[in-house]
Design an enzyme around this catalytic site. Structure first.
Site, short mmCIF file in Angstrom:
data_model
loop_
_atom_site.label_atom_id
_atom_site.label_comp_id
_atom_site.label_asym_id
_atom_site.label_seq_id
_atom_site.Cartn_x
_atom_site.Cartn_y
_atom_site.Cartn_z
CB SER A 191 -8.34 -0.66 2.42
OG SER A 191 -9.11 -1.12 3.51
CG HIS A 192 -9.60 2.08 6.08
ND1 HIS A 192 -8.99 0.85 6.03
CD2 HIS A 192 -8.95 2.79 7.04
CE1 HIS A 192 -7.99 0.83 6.92
NE2 HIS A 192 -7.95 1.99 7.53
CG ASP A 226 -11.37 -3.09 0.40
OD1 ASP A 226 -11.72 -2.55 1.47
OD2 ASP A 226 -10.52 -4.00 0.36
CE LYS A 278 -7.19 -4.86 1.86
NZ LYS A 278 -8.54 -4.65 2.45
CG ASP A 313 -11.81 -5.54 3.45
OD1 ASP A 313 -12.09 -4.39 3.86
OD2 ASP A 313 -10.65 -5.89 3.15
NE ARG A 314 -12.15 -1.45 8.80
CZ ARG A 314 -11.98 -0.13 8.96
NH1 ARG A 314 -11.43 0.59 8.00
NH2 ARG A 314 -12.38 0.46 10.05
CG ASP A 319 -13.64 -1.11 3.92
OD1 ASP A 319 -14.43 -1.81 3.25
OD2 ASP A 319 -12.49 -1.51 4.22
CG HIS A 322 -11.19 -6.55 8.67
ND1 HIS A 322 -11.08 -6.68 7.31
CD2 HIS A 322 -10.48 -5.44 8.99
CE1 HIS A 322 -10.34 -5.69 6.82
NE2 HIS A 322 -9.96 -4.92 7.83
NE ARG A 363 -3.02 -0.29 3.05
CZ ARG A 363 -3.31 -0.54 4.33
NH1 ARG A 363 -3.34 0.46 5.20
NH2 ARG A 363 -3.56 -1.76 4.73
#
Length: 469
Positions: free
Chosen positions: A109-110, A249, A119, A251-252, A247, A335, A17
């Site tokens: 992501s966030h 993407d 990822k 996943d959260r 978020d 998550h 990242r």
């Protein structure tokens, strides 16, 4: 020979990242694809063209990174399935669905909009930690041979939605009087949420489902105050039963109950323990991360399950789920991982369906939260600390705490967490930022104040000032 030097700051513990066109660029994407592809080929010497699935979130830089990642994978001799725009969990699902040898999601992501990253999955397991460092070393050393690979675009959206709505089969009609507000935050989950809400009974209000890498309405973090306020305000307006946010993407997850209370990930995990359909509960362990409350821990045990506190980080938890065959795990950050009737990865959309399936059976989150004992828990506090010293600081702390506390009251698998008659406190080094993370929970306000004083004193003795980062 192909050779590449990644900016060392982008090779993180859980993923890769960085800031696009500063620490991360399209050449990094190409070289990641190439050296990752060669890594897979070396693990599968009898397979001429290993199958790799790639996807991307909705950030402005994602298409150019995806194009170059694909080119690098082709150069390494891989067969590539390009599933296009979608949430990270859809990429994980596609990896299982196509029985792929590896998978990579391009996502920030966030993080703020100028960030992006990758990822990575190898053989259905997270590719993280030492794997990422070894890949960086491999790229620095270089590789002389190139190969001929190929790629094609494939669609997986319909199969993914069909899979994640399975938990409400047969009970969908029970949702006709329920109202749910969904906040996609202009992230990659938007189109999938629009799709799945058309297949669920009830009244569904979907906010910001149009994917926009500028994130014009709020930061794509379901625990961010601006996100929660917008979601909460809309819930009040429509008298919603629950609010669900994602978020960037997908996943959260972030959740607000009917009474307007944001629900922490550990308490949400305890609630979701209700949804596990397993016979031998006494032999099943639900995993919580090191930042979690003992309230959640004790509640899980009250359901007849075992509970375990483990390392923070989605990659660490996915690994632990497989090690002990855990049916459920959850992090404070949102998550949530199901492995009872799902694949064991973090999927906020699937988690939302599991929550709604409980609602359809009149097992309501707000009632559950209202039954929990009152404690005084701090937010997650971040204190600036250089990467050069943060882990040494934690090691010194551990040595001193083990002299002051009984070993059974100390957990040292991820920083140091100490339990006493007042409650507990945690000090750990962040794996993603130059920061020390602090959290504590007291049985009363007075206990919380005392825990804060102890934490401050211990950090002061290590030369760390109490200033929020």
């Amino acid at each position: 020979m192909l050779q590449h030097f990644f900016d060392p700051t982008i090779l993180r513990s859980y993923d890769i990242r960085g800031i696009y066109e500063k620490t991360l660029n399209k050449e990094d994407a190409f070289m990641l694809g190439f050296f990752y592809g060669i890594t897979v080929k070396k693990k599968l010497p009898t397979k001429e063209n290993p199958l790799i699935v790639i996807g991307m979130d909705g950030r402005l830089s994602s298409p150019i990174l995806e194009e170059n990642l694909n080119a690098g994978l082709e150069k390494s001799g891989c067969e590539v399935y390009r599933i296009g725009l979608g949430p990270t969990p859809m990429l994980y699902f596609a990896s299982h669905y196509f029985e792929a040898d590896g998978a990579i999601q391009i996502t920030g992501s966030h993080n703020p909009k100028d960030y992006n990253g990758f990822k990575i999955v190898l053989d259905q397991n997270s590719f993280f930690g030492d794997d990422i460092q070894k890949l960086g070393k491999f790229a620095r050393e270089g590789y002389a041979q190139t190969y001929f690979g190929f790629s094609k675009s494939v669609s997986i959206n319909d199969q993914y939605i069909k899979k994640i709505i399975e938990p409400i089969k047969g009970i969908n009609k029970n949702l006709v009087d329920k109202t749910v507000v969904w906040d996609c935050g202009n992230g990659a989950s938007g189109p999938c949420v629009e799709n799945l809400t058309k297949k669920i009974s009830g009244n569904h209000i979907v906010l910001y489902s149009e994917v926009d890498g500028n994130f014009p309405n709020h930061h794509p973090d379901p625990t961010d105050e601006s996100t929660l306020k917008i979601l909460s305000d809309k819930m009040k307006e429509v008298n919603a039963d629950i609010g669900i946010g994602f978020d960037g993407d997908g996943d959260r997850i972030g959740v607000i109950d009917k009474k307007g209370r944001p629900i922490a990930g550990d308490l949400l995990t305890a609630f979701l323990s209700n949804s596990l359909e397993i016979n031998d509960k006494e032999n099943q362990t639900v995993i919580l991360d090191i930042k979690s409350s003992y309230v959640a821990y004790d509640k899980i045990i009250s359901f007849g399950l075992n509970a375990e506190i483990g390392k923070t980080g989605h990659s660490n938890i996915k690994k632990r789920i497989k090690e002990i065959n855990s049916p459920l795990a959850g992090e404070m950050s949102g998550h949530i991982f199901f492995a009872d009737k799902y694949y064991g990865y973090d999927d906020a959309l699937y988690t939302s369906i599991r929550i709604i399936s409980l609602m359809s059976n009149n097992i309501n989150l707000d009632k559950f939260i209202s039954t929990l004992p009152k404690t005084y828990v701090s937010p997650e506090i971040k204190l600036y600390c250089s990467d050069k010293i943060k882990f040494q600081l934690i090691n010194r702390l551990i040595d001193k705490v083990l002299k002051d506390y009984s070993p059974e009251n100390v957990i040292t698998l991820d920083g140091v967490r100490a339990k006493n008659e007042m409650g507990w406190w945690l000090i750990r080094a962040s794996n993603t930022e130059e920061a020390i993370i602090v959290r504590f929970e007291g049985k009363s306000q007075k206990d919380q104040d005392k825990l804060l004083m102890e934490v401050k004193e211990r950090l002061k003795n290590e030369g760390l000032t109490w200033e929020y980062s």
